[in-house]
Design a protein around this motif. Structure first.
Motif, PDB file in Angstrom:
ATOM      1  N   LYS A  99     103.890  40.312  -1.288  1.00  0.00           N
ATOM      2  CA  LYS A  99     104.729  41.509  -1.160  1.00  0.00           C
ATOM      3  C   LYS A  99     105.062  42.157  -2.497  1.00  0.00           C
ATOM      4  O   LYS A  99     105.510  43.297  -2.538  1.00  0.00           O
ATOM      5  CB  LYS A  99     106.031  41.153  -0.436  1.00  0.00           C
ATOM      6  CG  LYS A  99     105.833  40.868   1.046  1.00  0.00           C
ATOM      7  CD  LYS A  99     107.136  40.390   1.672  1.00  0.00           C
ATOM      8  CE  LYS A  99     106.909  39.868   3.079  1.00  0.00           C
ATOM      9  NZ  LYS A  99     108.107  39.151   3.589  1.00  0.00           N
ATOM     10  N   ILE A 100     104.863  41.415  -3.581  1.00  0.00           N
ATOM     11  CA  ILE A 100     105.150  42.000  -4.894  1.00  0.00           C
ATOM     12  C   ILE A 100     104.146  43.102  -5.223  1.00  0.00           C
ATOM     13  O   ILE A 100     104.472  44.061  -5.923  1.00  0.00           O
ATOM     14  CB  ILE A 100     105.145  40.916  -5.995  1.00  0.00           C
ATOM     15  CG1 ILE A 100     106.206  39.868  -5.699  1.00  0.00           C
ATOM     16  CG2 ILE A 100     105.394  41.528  -7.368  1.00  0.00           C
ATOM     17  CD1 ILE A 100     106.222  38.739  -6.701  1.00  0.00           C
ATOM     18  N   TYR A 101     102.917  42.960  -4.732  1.00  0.00           N
ATOM     19  CA  TYR A 101     101.916  43.974  -5.104  1.00  0.00           C
ATOM     20  C   TYR A 101     101.196  44.585  -3.902  1.00  0.00           C
ATOM     21  O   TYR A 101     100.481  45.572  -4.038  1.00  0.00           O
ATOM     22  CB  TYR A 101     100.891  43.392  -6.093  1.00  0.00           C
ATOM     23  CG  TYR A 101      99.994  42.343  -5.497  1.00  0.00           C
ATOM     24  CD1 TYR A 101     100.450  41.037  -5.349  1.00  0.00           C
ATOM     25  CD2 TYR A 101      98.716  42.645  -5.061  1.00  0.00           C
ATOM     26  CE1 TYR A 101      99.640  40.071  -4.779  1.00  0.00           C
ATOM     27  CE2 TYR A 101      97.905  41.682  -4.492  1.00  0.00           C
ATOM     28  CZ  TYR A 101      98.376  40.387  -4.358  1.00  0.00           C
ATOM     29  OH  TYR A 101      97.580  39.429  -3.787  1.00  0.00           O
ATOM     30  N   ASN A 142      95.543  47.903  -7.836  1.00  0.00           N
ATOM     31  CA  ASN A 142      96.900  48.198  -8.308  1.00  0.00           C
ATOM     32  C   ASN A 142      97.745  46.956  -8.555  1.00  0.00           C
ATOM     33  O   ASN A 142      98.850  46.816  -8.028  1.00  0.00           O
ATOM     34  CB  ASN A 142      97.621  49.088  -7.289  1.00  0.00           C
ATOM     35  CG  ASN A 142      97.372  50.554  -7.587  1.00  0.00           C
ATOM     36  OD1 ASN A 142      96.796  50.883  -8.624  1.00  0.00           O
ATOM     37  ND2 ASN A 142      97.820  51.422  -6.706  1.00  0.00           N
ATOM     38  N   ASN A 143      97.223  46.065  -9.341  1.00  0.00           N
ATOM     39  CA  ASN A 143      98.040  44.933  -9.807  1.00  0.00           C
ATOM     40  C   ASN A 143      97.486  44.550 -11.154  1.00  0.00           C
ATOM     41  O   ASN A 143      96.370  44.963 -11.511  1.00  0.00           O
ATOM     42  CB  ASN A 143      98.002  43.782  -8.793  1.00  0.00           C
ATOM     43  CG  ASN A 143      96.633  43.156  -8.700  1.00  0.00           C
ATOM     44  OD1 ASN A 143      96.214  42.424  -9.580  1.00  0.00           O
ATOM     45  ND2 ASN A 143      95.899  43.479  -7.633  1.00  0.00           N
ATOM     46  N   PRO A 170     101.393  46.211   0.201  1.00  0.00           N
ATOM     47  CA  PRO A 170     100.036  46.496   0.635  1.00  0.00           C
ATOM     48  C   PRO A 170      99.281  47.286  -0.424  1.00  0.00           C
ATOM     49  O   PRO A 170      99.876  47.948  -1.259  1.00  0.00           O
ATOM     50  CB  PRO A 170     100.256  47.370   1.871  1.00  0.00           C
ATOM     51  CG  PRO A 170     101.525  48.087   1.567  1.00  0.00           C
ATOM     52  CD  PRO A 170     102.367  47.057   0.874  1.00  0.00           C
ATOM     53  N   GLU A 203     105.900  46.945   4.780  1.00  0.00           N
ATOM     54  CA  GLU A 203     105.951  45.494   4.550  1.00  0.00           C
ATOM     55  C   GLU A 203     105.856  44.728   5.879  1.00  0.00           C
ATOM     56  O   GLU A 203     105.225  43.673   5.951  1.00  0.00           O
ATOM     57  CB  GLU A 203     107.247  45.158   3.801  1.00  0.00           C
ATOM     58  CG  GLU A 203     107.229  43.808   3.150  1.00  0.00           C
ATOM     59  CD  GLU A 203     108.403  43.616   2.193  1.00  0.00           C
ATOM     60  OE1 GLU A 203     108.349  44.146   1.069  1.00  0.00           O
ATOM     61  OE2 GLU A 203     109.371  42.951   2.577  1.00  0.00           O
ATOM     62  N   ASP A 204     106.485  45.263   6.916  1.00  0.00           N
ATOM     63  CA  ASP A 204     106.450  44.608   8.233  1.00  0.00           C
ATOM     64  C   ASP A 204     105.044  44.538   8.824  1.00  0.00           C
ATOM     65  O   ASP A 204     104.764  43.693   9.674  1.00  0.00           O
ATOM     66  CB  ASP A 204     107.314  45.395   9.246  1.00  0.00           C
ATOM     67  CG  ASP A 204     108.783  45.308   8.901  1.00  0.00           C
ATOM     68  OD1 ASP A 204     109.153  44.402   8.132  1.00  0.00           O
ATOM     69  OD2 ASP A 204     109.551  46.154   9.407  1.00  0.00           O
ATOM     70  N   TYR A 256      99.731  53.687   3.016  1.00  0.00           N
ATOM     71  CA  TYR A 256     100.254  52.341   2.751  1.00  0.00           C
ATOM     72  C   TYR A 256     100.876  51.809   4.034  1.00  0.00           C
ATOM     73  O   TYR A 256     101.678  52.513   4.667  1.00  0.00           O
ATOM     74  CB  TYR A 256     101.361  52.396   1.689  1.00  0.00           C
ATOM     75  CG  TYR A 256     100.905  52.721   0.296  1.00  0.00           C
ATOM     76  CD1 TYR A 256     100.467  51.725  -0.560  1.00  0.00           C
ATOM     77  CD2 TYR A 256     100.917  54.036  -0.164  1.00  0.00           C
ATOM     78  CE1 TYR A 256     100.053  52.028  -1.847  1.00  0.00           C
ATOM     79  CE2 TYR A 256     100.507  54.347  -1.452  1.00  0.00           C
ATOM     80  CZ  TYR A 256     100.074  53.336  -2.293  1.00  0.00           C
ATOM     81  OH  TYR A 256      99.675  53.635  -3.561  1.00  0.00           O
TER      82      TYR A 256
END
Lengths: 459, 459
Positions: free
Chosen positions: A78-80, A108-109, A82, A12-13, A9
């Motif tokens: 960002k909720i789901y 994966n969402n 990377p 986030e950055d 994974y």
């Protein structure tokens, strides 16, 4: 060689802050859309009645290489995201192949697929322009779910026209789309002129993406403050989906890896176009030369058996015409279980790249696809969507070739989503009642004969 | 304070290599299992006919603080773990709470829940011992799917007894379990003595976890090379599920965070016991003092309205007796949609901790649970399982209290899984046909009156 984890994974950055526009690096551009009313190339403003302005702009802009992803869209990503890049160690071992197999898993969402990547962008721009509702169509239901999620997030009412045979095969898809607050109508329906016309001619019509698009576009253009959004085929969708490929490329760089072969399932081209984007960029700019393979259903073989011609994007012939590989907008696909790949045409960008020799395409039969899906699920503990399983089939076939030749190739494929709403199809496969359907040359000729005539362009 | 990403994934190197055994830090141990044949405390070998040896050992060992996770189990964990720790920014904003809300999301695997964590361990030890098949029961179907996945991976035949009302509510669960190669039988069935007895007395019986357990145990003990495995309640299951809490604690440490409140849904206790394990350790050893809250359905309120007494783990009364909070093994739970929480008892470890004041418990009605689930899905783009949504309800209620008091508490809850196979329940909620059911005192007394009598222990 770095140690490769099962799942990588990004942080986030590391998430991309821009989408990549493949057209900016294409030596030859796809032929322009043609306005069906005038027979002339469409201009941006021709699209305003159907698409919101920013999306119309993205559709037509072939020069801007990178588009900033709006902050609000990044926030929802960002909720789901990377999504993980996964090394399929178990699949490799079971196949006994020297190839390394990677897949980018977009399931994966809750929409269960990559479709959310573009749904968010499209809902955001519509909201920003002050629109008050949206319409769309959905085949397998993944796009409809994705857009329902995005519209719930941005507080936009939504009507989804769902291809009737999928609607009936997947009762729970209706429920999930409604849970997110959207209306859902099986297509063809009697709520639109396009739907009524089709039902009058053929009351048992089980629908197609083309028909559902006609209905959704008609409702959008005839309602105030309403626009139509589409989950595939369009240039704007490929732009948004480039996030799949950009993330994948960053992750592979972290592993000191580069794919020899990139494989994606191909219906309208949304996942394939997104996954391959930065690798195709390398190919177009001469930095690398990966093989790129589209895998499509034998029942709806637009690339492998279609014509490269101007055609309508919908069955009702109300959209602009696009130059693409097509089976003809009147082609009637069989009710194959990969509803998301049951579309008569192919993204104009991918069509052009295929036509110019930058891509390969293969077609596969659905029983072979479910064989691969079932094998994969037991080894990798993910039950894939039938659409995604086309790419698995393609990857397995390439890995088995490596086994014969002994080549240690690096294979990357896109695992677009999960099959939790496709259990009717899996049951048919398990019970041995699933059949394969390959259209005859006559079936295809029926669609080709009805391709539009455009004076001076396509006679 | 570090910047908190929406989703934090540990790297593969950070994954726990040992499970944590909560009993090693408990000042007072749960009362021992009692062998129902002898009326005496059970010893490890009493369990061998039912469980494989290593699992019987884990069940009885209250001293070993950490158990190594076998390499083969770690390998399969890596296929779907780590699970993300998510900051629920959107939920916080929508509630207008000063509280920080985190959730550990265990639904990103095909079983759709945390159940896979223990299924893998149990299938592995069974295979290692040379067993040739397994049996189990499943309520909502998540455990059955998880074990089917694990058994497919380790090549072990499996028979799943599925609570009949869940079997009928969730047709596609059957298909997915069969896709992984397991047999599935709705319970009560006429394939066992226990099932036939129940059906003779009540042909319309819709089943319960207790009954399904009886059937699965009976089939296991009457078949060669076969053992029974269970997805909750047992000490061994809490041990395996400690990976949830261990990962969570590591992730929170990376963020310089520590929960003031830890919330989990509670059926048999598998997720709750796993999630809270390292935080309860801090509490037991005086290092910290988080509030720990179990959320259970009002329709099956074992902690909040049950008795702390010896009882059978199954309805057919063939298991050993455990001291636990129970509604009585003959209690008939209503067909509430959270099938995974429809169990008459509660983990003996959690029961003891609750009895000794280390934990709180609340019960909630299902319409309130689905209200929370629907709100959460629109904000966080995950459609939760009904079971998991009990924890969401609990977290929202605590966050709203913080809104009133202005306290910036850190709330952690376990989001155990996804509700993709629960659309019948969501549809009932949307259509307004879902009802709440709270058992009367008389209903409960019926179960209490039938608690077993054990000379010298429980008269």
């Amino acid at each position: 060689m770095k140690k490769v984890p099962h799942r990588l994974y990004l942080t986030e950055d590391q998430l991309p802050k821009q989408w990549y526009n493949l057209r900016a690096d294409m030596k030859e551009q796809p032929d322009p859309l043609i306005n069906s009313a005038t027979g002339k190339p469409a201009v941006e403003s021709d699209l305003y009645p159907v698409f919101c302005k920013e999306l119309a702009h993205q559709e037509m802009d072939s020069e801007t290489r990178y588009f900033d992803i709006p902050e609000e869209v990044q926030e929802m990503y960002k909720i789901y995201r990377p999504s993980p890049l996964v090394r399929a160690y178990n699949l490799e071992k079971a196949l006994g192949t020297p190839a390394k197999i990677y897949y980018k898993f977009e399931g994966n969402n809750t929409s269960g697929s990559h479709k959310l990547n573009s749904a968010i962008a499209q809902a955001y721009y519509a909201k920003k322009q002050g629109l008050t509702s949206l319409t769309t169509e959905t085949g397998a239901g993944q796009w409809g779910t994705a857009l329902a999620e995005a519209c719930a997030y941005f507080h936009l009412p939504l009507t989804v026209f769902m291809v009737k045979c999928s609607y009936e095969q997947k009762p729970f898809r209706q429920a999930i789309i409604r849970t997110f607050g959207a209306d859902i109508i099986p297509s063809p329906s009697n709520t639109t002129e396009a739907g009524r016309k089709i039902l009058a001619a053929d009351p048992d019509n089980t629908g197609s993406l083309g028909t559902a698009i006609s209905e959704a576009v008609e409702k959008a253009v005839s309602s105030d403050g309403c626009r139509y959004v589409l989950g595939s085929v369009l240039n704007q969708v490929l732009l948004h989906q480039s996030i799949i490929g950009l993330e994948t490329k960053t992750a592979m760089e972290m592993l000191d890896e580069y794919p020899d072969i990139v494989i994606g399932c191909a219906g309208g081209g949304s996942n394939l176009g997104g996954l391959i984007a930065p690798f195709m960029q390398d190919k177009l700019t001469g930095k690398a030369d990966p093989r790129i393979i589209a895998v499509e259903p034998a029942s709806c073989p637009s690339l492998t058996r279609g014509k490269y011609a101007y055609d309508f994007c919908d069955t009702g012939k109300i959209t602009p015409m696009a130059k693409m590989y097509t089976l003809g907008c009147e082609f009637k696909p069989s009710p194959n279980h990969a509803g998301g790949l049951r579309y008569h045409g192919m993204s104009p960008i991918l069509s052009k790249l295929y036509h110019d020799g930058y891509m390969e395409a293969v077609s596969v039969e659905q029983t072979k696809v479910f064989e691969a899906a079932t094998m994969f699920s037991k080894l990798e503990t993910i039950l894939p969507a039938p659409e995604s399983a086309h790419a698995i089939r393609g990857a397995i076939d390439e890995a088995l070739k490596c086994k014969e030749t002994g080549e240690e190739k690096t294979i990357l494929f896109g695992l677009t989503g999960t099959g939790y709403f496709d259990m009717t199809a899996y049951t048919a496969y398990m019970n041995g009642t699933m059949t394969d359907y390959i259209p005859s040359d006559e079936d295809l000729q029926y669609g080709f004969d009805k391709l539009p005539k455009i004076p001076g362009v396509q006679e």
